[in-house]
Structure formats: C-alpha cells, structure tokens
Scaffold this active site. Sequence first.
Site, PDB file in Angstrom:
ATOM      1  CG  HIS A  62       1.313 -15.838  -3.229  1.00 58.12           C
ATOM      2  ND1 HIS A  62       2.332 -16.328  -4.000  1.00 58.12           N
ATOM      3  CD2 HIS A  62       1.831 -14.775  -2.560  1.00 58.12           C
ATOM      4  CE1 HIS A  62       3.426 -15.596  -3.809  1.00 58.12           C
ATOM      5  NE2 HIS A  62       3.144 -14.638  -2.940  1.00 58.12           N
ATOM      6  CB  VAL A 185       1.185   6.863  15.727  1.00 55.51           C
ATOM      7  CG1 VAL A 185       0.912   6.632  17.210  1.00 55.51           C
ATOM      8  CG2 VAL A 185      -0.110   7.130  14.964  1.00 55.51           C
ATOM      9  CB  ILE A 347       1.011  -8.831   7.277  1.00 51.22           C
ATOM     10  CG1 ILE A 347       0.088  -8.473   8.437  1.00 51.22           C
ATOM     11  CG2 ILE A 347       0.256  -9.309   6.050  1.00 51.22           C
ATOM     12  CD1 ILE A 347      -0.843  -9.562   8.871  1.00 51.22           C
ATOM     13  CB  CYS A 412       5.686   8.484 -19.731  1.00 52.02           C
ATOM     14  SG  CYS A 412       6.688   7.020 -19.439  1.00 52.02           S
TER      15      CYS A 412
HETATM   16  C1  LIG Z   1      10.343  -8.659  -1.423  1.00 50.13           C
HETATM   17  C2  LIG Z   1       8.894  -8.878  -1.083  1.00 50.13           C
HETATM   18  C3  LIG Z   1       8.103  -9.639  -1.919  1.00 50.13           C
HETATM   19  C4  LIG Z   1       6.753  -9.846  -1.615  1.00 50.13           C
HETATM   20  N1  LIG Z   1       5.958 -10.483  -2.511  1.00 50.13           N
HETATM   21  C5  LIG Z   1       4.632 -10.624  -2.283  1.00 50.13           C
HETATM   22  C6  LIG Z   1       3.799 -11.218  -3.252  1.00 50.13           C
HETATM   23  O1  LIG Z   1       4.241 -11.571  -4.331  1.00 50.13           O
HETATM   24  N2  LIG Z   1       2.491 -11.378  -2.939  1.00 50.13           N
HETATM   25  C7  LIG Z   1       1.963 -10.995  -1.747  1.00 50.13           C
HETATM   26  O2  LIG Z   1       0.782 -11.206  -1.521  1.00 50.13           O
HETATM   27  N3  LIG Z   1       2.734 -10.378  -0.814  1.00 50.13           N
HETATM   28  C8  LIG Z   1       4.048 -10.184  -1.069  1.00 50.13           C
HETATM   29  N4  LIG Z   1       4.853  -9.561  -0.161  1.00 50.13           N
HETATM   30  C9  LIG Z   1       4.283  -9.168   1.136  1.00 50.13           C
HETATM   31  C10 LIG Z   1       3.457  -7.915   1.059  1.00 50.13           C
HETATM   32  O3  LIG Z   1       4.103  -6.921   0.280  1.00 50.13           O
HETATM   33  C11 LIG Z   1       3.235  -7.432   2.498  1.00 50.13           C
HETATM   34  O4  LIG Z   1       2.731  -8.506   3.264  1.00 50.13           O
HETATM   35  C12 LIG Z   1       2.254  -6.289   2.562  1.00 50.13           C
HETATM   36  O5  LIG Z   1       2.627  -5.254   1.688  1.00 50.13           O
HETATM   37  C13 LIG Z   1       2.184  -5.778   3.989  1.00 50.13           C
HETATM   38  O6  LIG Z   1       1.309  -4.688   4.005  1.00 50.13           O
HETATM   39  P1  LIG Z   1       1.138  -3.817   5.311  1.00 50.13           P
HETATM   40  O7  LIG Z   1       0.033  -2.876   5.033  1.00 50.13           O
HETATM   41  O8  LIG Z   1       1.030  -4.719   6.492  1.00 50.13           O
HETATM   42  O9  LIG Z   1       2.531  -3.079   5.492  1.00 50.13           O
HETATM   43  P2  LIG Z   1       3.111  -1.764   4.795  1.00 50.13           P
HETATM   44  O10 LIG Z   1       2.832  -1.711   3.356  1.00 50.13           O
HETATM   45  O11 LIG Z   1       4.534  -1.649   5.198  1.00 50.13           O
HETATM   46  O12 LIG Z   1       2.251  -0.610   5.460  1.00 50.13           O
HETATM   47  C14 LIG Z   1       2.442  -0.182   6.780  1.00 50.13           C
HETATM   48  C15 LIG Z   1       2.234   1.304   6.811  1.00 50.13           C
HETATM   49  O13 LIG Z   1       2.249   1.738   8.153  1.00 50.13           O
HETATM   50  C16 LIG Z   1       2.864   3.000   8.187  1.00 50.13           C
HETATM   51  N5  LIG Z   1       3.327   3.212   9.552  1.00 50.13           N
HETATM   52  C17 LIG Z   1       4.268   2.520  10.220  1.00 50.13           C
HETATM   53  N6  LIG Z   1       4.430   3.011  11.466  1.00 50.13           N
HETATM   54  C18 LIG Z   1       3.559   4.025  11.583  1.00 50.13           C
HETATM   55  C19 LIG Z   1       3.263   4.945  12.631  1.00 50.13           C
HETATM   56  N7  LIG Z   1       3.889   4.894  13.821  1.00 50.13           N
HETATM   57  N8  LIG Z   1       2.319   5.901  12.414  1.00 50.13           N
HETATM   58  C20 LIG Z   1       1.661   5.962  11.228  1.00 50.13           C
HETATM   59  N9  LIG Z   1       1.915   5.113  10.197  1.00 50.13           N
HETATM   60  C21 LIG Z   1       2.844   4.164  10.375  1.00 50.13           C
HETATM   61  C22 LIG Z   1       3.988   2.888   7.175  1.00 50.13           C
HETATM   62  O14 LIG Z   1       4.436   4.161   6.730  1.00 50.13           O
HETATM   63  C23 LIG Z   1       3.337   2.076   6.081  1.00 50.13           C
HETATM   64  O15 LIG Z   1       2.755   2.879   5.071  1.00 50.13           O
HETATM   65  C24 LIG Z   1       6.205  -9.326  -0.416  1.00 50.13           C
HETATM   66  C25 LIG Z   1       7.015  -8.564   0.421  1.00 50.13           C
HETATM   67  C26 LIG Z   1       8.334  -8.316   0.081  1.00 50.13           C
HETATM   68  C27 LIG Z   1       9.169  -7.450   0.951  1.00 50.13           C
END
Ligand SMILES: Cc1cc2nc3c(=O)[nH]c(=O)nc-3n(C[C@H](O)[C@H](O)[C@H](O)COP(=O)(O)OP(=O)(O)OC[C@H]3O[C@@H](n4cnc5c(N)ncnc54)[C@H](O)[C@@H]3O)c2cc1C
Length: 467
Positions: A62, A185, A347, A412
């Site tokens: 974005h 965790v 996030i 593939c």
């Molecule tokens: C439908 C959709 C469309 C989107 N489109 C966009 C887009 O076009 N562009 C954009 O920039 N963003 C987009 N986003 C947002 C983006 O995907 C997220 O903001 C981003 O992936 C968040 O990353 P994260 O690392 O915070 O979370 P996550 O990817 O969920 O990572 C968190 C990690 O923490 C781990 N975890 C959780 N609890 C524990 C625990 N207790 N112990 C150890 N590990 C743990 C999980 O297993 C996971 O791997 C979109 C999201 C969605 C759902």
Amino acid sequence: MTVTASGTLPVEPYDVAVVGAGVVGCAVARGLAHHPGLRVALVEAQDDVGQGTSKANTAILHTGFDAVPGSLEARLVREGARELAAYAAESGIPVERVGALLVAWDEEQLAALPRLAEKAARNECHDTRLLGPADLYAREPHLGPGALGALHVPGESIICPWTTTLAYAVQAVRGGVDLHLNAPVTHAGHADGVHRLDTPRGPLHARRLVNAAGLHADTLDRALGHHDFTVTPRRGQLVVHDRFARALVRHILLPVPTALGKGVLVAPTVYGNVLLGPTAEDLDDKRATGSTAEGLSRLRAQGRRILPALLEEEVTAVYAGLRAATEHDDYRIAAHPDQGYVTAGGIRSTGLTASLAIAGHAIGLLAGTGLDLGPRRPLAPVRMPNLGEAFPRPHQQPERVAADPEYGILVCHCERVSRGEIRDALAGPVPPRSLDGLRRRTRARAGRCQGFYCGAAVRALFEEAQR
Ligand SMILES: Cc1cc2nc3c(=O)[nH]c(=O)nc-3n(C[C@H](O)[C@H](O)[C@H](O)COP(=O)(O)OP(=O)(O)OC[C@H]3O[C@@H](n4cnc5c(N)ncnc54)[C@H](O)[C@@H]3O)c2cc1C
C-alpha cells in the site's frame, strides 16, 4: 545459523526474545540481527515462519493513501512502503507497480473521491488523479457497466507476501538469530529482570521481550499484566481466479472505503492470477480460517458488478485470513520499560506493507527500555528465488538451465516449477517442514490442478529431503 523445531530450548538467557514469526516478528528479528552484540531468539508456535495472517492476505504494497492522517499506522505504512519497495528490489521479492483505481458506482461515492484525494495528499501521496468514466473504461475495458469515475492511485503495488517474510527470516538467521519453531509460548512471566516463556519444548529466558504474536498478542500482553486491547479476528475470505483471468484486469480495483475497511477488491497477483475479496466478518474464533458458502456467494455477487467476465473464469483456490482487529483505530505498539517489554499488536490490514517500519519503531522502543543495542553493521544481502510472473523464472533462462539442467526439468507444470527450484528451497537456510511450506517457497502445487498432477512427484522430493 540455528533453526530448531524440536528438542529443549537453550538454557542461557537471550538478550531479546521475539514471540511470533509472522512478517512483523521476522522483520523485528532481522532488524535486531544488525546488532552483532545481541543474542536474539525468534520463537514461533508453528512449524514455519509466516504461517499466520502473513500467508493469507491480499498482497498489496500500500501507499497508505487512505490511512487516518497523523496516526501511527499512517506513518509506518508510508515509511514501510518505501523501505519494502527498496528492499524488494535488492533482494528479488517480486513487486509490480500496477496502481489502483478506486471506482465510484453511485453519486455518493463519486462525491467522496475528491475528499479521498485530499486525504491521500495529507498522507504524502500527491500523485493521485480523478478520472472520468471515459478514461476509466479506457484503462479497464472489462469493468462492469455503470461506473461513474475513479481515483487513480499510481503507487499501489502488488507483492509476494511469502517471499517477504521468508527473506526477513533468512537474513535474521544468517545474521545470528536463533529461530525456534514448534515452540508456542503457553505462559509468560517476568521476575528479577528476566522474562520466562514456557513452551512445550521447555522454558526460554530473555532479558527483553517483543510481542509480535499477531492474533494472540492480546493474550501474551495480558500474561504480562496489560489490558490495553482485545483482538477480534476479522475474517477476510478470498477467491483466486486462474491465470487466464489475468488479461481482464490491469489495476487493483478498489471500492470506495467504508467504516468496516477497504471493502471487496479485484486485484492481480504477482503469480499471474486474479484475487476477488476479501470479506470482513468479525468473529470470536481465532482459528476460523475456513471459507463459507455465504461468504463466497457474497464475493461473487460483488465481483459480478466489478468485473462480470471474471465470474466466467475458473477458480483455482479459495482461502481466508484473519485480521488482528482491535477496539482501537490504530496499531497497538507500546513499550513497557519497567518490564523490558514491547508490544507490537493490533497490526490489522497493513502489516505486510508496514513491516520494516514497524520493526524500526519497535527496536527504537526496545532501546528506550535501556537495552544497549551496541554497534550496527550492515547485513549480508539476501537474494531470493523469484516467484513472480513479471520477472524471469529459472526455466526461462537458458544460461541457468545450461549451467544446472535441474532448472530445466519441470515438476509442477501449472506453475512451471523446476526440480532445481524445489531442491534449492528444501536445502535453504529456513527450509520448509511441510508441502505447504514448500508451496510458499516455490509455487509448486499452487496452480489450477492444486497438486492433482504434480503432488506425488513434489511429495517424493520433499520426503527424500527429510531422510
Ligand atoms: C484478508 C487480509 C488481507 C490483507 N491484506 C493486506 C495487504 O494487502 N497489504 C498489507 O500490507 N497487509 C494486509 N493484511 C494485513 C497483514 O497480512 C497483517 O497485518 C500481517 O500479516 C500481520 O503480521 P503479524 O506478524 O503481526 O501476524 P501473523 O502473521 O499472524 O504472525 C503472528 C505469529 O505469531 C505466532 N504466535 C501467536 N501466538 C504465539 C505464541 N503464544 N507463541 C509463539 N508464537 C505465537 C503465530 O503462529 C504467527 O505465526 C491483510 C490481512 C488480511 C487478513
């Protein structure tokens, strides 16, 4: 280089533990790897990086044109987009600057476009342009009838989310970060200046903690005594149309946004197919990543209006991701200096774009808790395998095939993935531990047959590498 997926965790306390290896946690770990004096652990519940929301989004880099001006999200998306575009160019992450068109379908939406252009300008996005219907249909001849105009946002781009997370993880691990997979965790506590994180693989200790646990960031926050936000998973279901649909659409086609989010879009992907989605459904189950008949039929109804011919094209796959929505309108990134703890929560829908800037911000907050980062060094550059259609794949490069014939043997056929690419992914510094992990590194089994023809051959290569 240390990646572990079983066995007990190291006993000696780390300087920093990052919980969650999504795009945000991996970016933070990569940022910390710039400081060779720090011992850093990246702790992930699942068996691979990027298995949470980071693998299931709409994959748009974005500009931040529609963010709330002055918010933390607006700043980090703006900065993160620039950083990630530059990083992608140097590390081989496919990005295509296709631009977006916010299409107005009624007078009210048309009237909103100038306000959106002003908002974009306040977000330092100065190159938007209002288009009348003639210009709009010239750009998108397959658009459904009845569109009244559009706002063109040329900077909106599409990106490979899988390669992005993996690139960060590879650089972090090569830079000395210990990646511990299969380590959820289950309990966290802080005493005498040290965090204790309990996992089924035993405890892990760290003097500083970064919470990048995505959908579960609120749970970890509460374990440390904070009640700042509650994550309500907001499901986004998507439909992937086969690559034959790619010629139907040139830009990211966005609706005029509503209070619930950015709405349903039609967008090309860097893999050459076309996405329709996402829905926005507030749920209470953080594991509800299934698709529903109702959600898909709602998407089809909206898709029929936006790009009627898309509905005639075959569907390759459906998937759903969960946004970490909270009761707040902004990211929940906060430092708790007395605990040596930083939360990177809430996030929601822009975290892929903002990841590098979120990491920079979180590391700044960590330093504010009294952590001495020590000297900063550049990291060895990483060069990722190209998964994008707009750039040459190995089988299209005669010199690579001549030097290594494995790049000329396709396994593939739908996605044209060679044995050489699968071999490289299986031998990589952060190797896949499942066929899905291999798919995210190569595109093998991601095409129209979904592994019906190549599945056995891909599995055989995968199993051979596990022996
Ligand atoms: C439908 C959709 C469309 C989107 N489109 C966009 C887009 O076009 N562009 C954009 O920039 N963003 C987009 N986003 C947002 C983006 O995907 C997220 O903001 C981003 O992936 C968040 O990353 P994260 O690392 O915070 O979370 P996550 O990817 O969920 O990572 C968190 C990690 O923490 C781990 N975890 C959780 N609890 C524990 C625990 N207790 N112990 C150890 N590990 C743990 C999980 O297993 C996971 O791997 C979109 C999201 C969605 C759902």
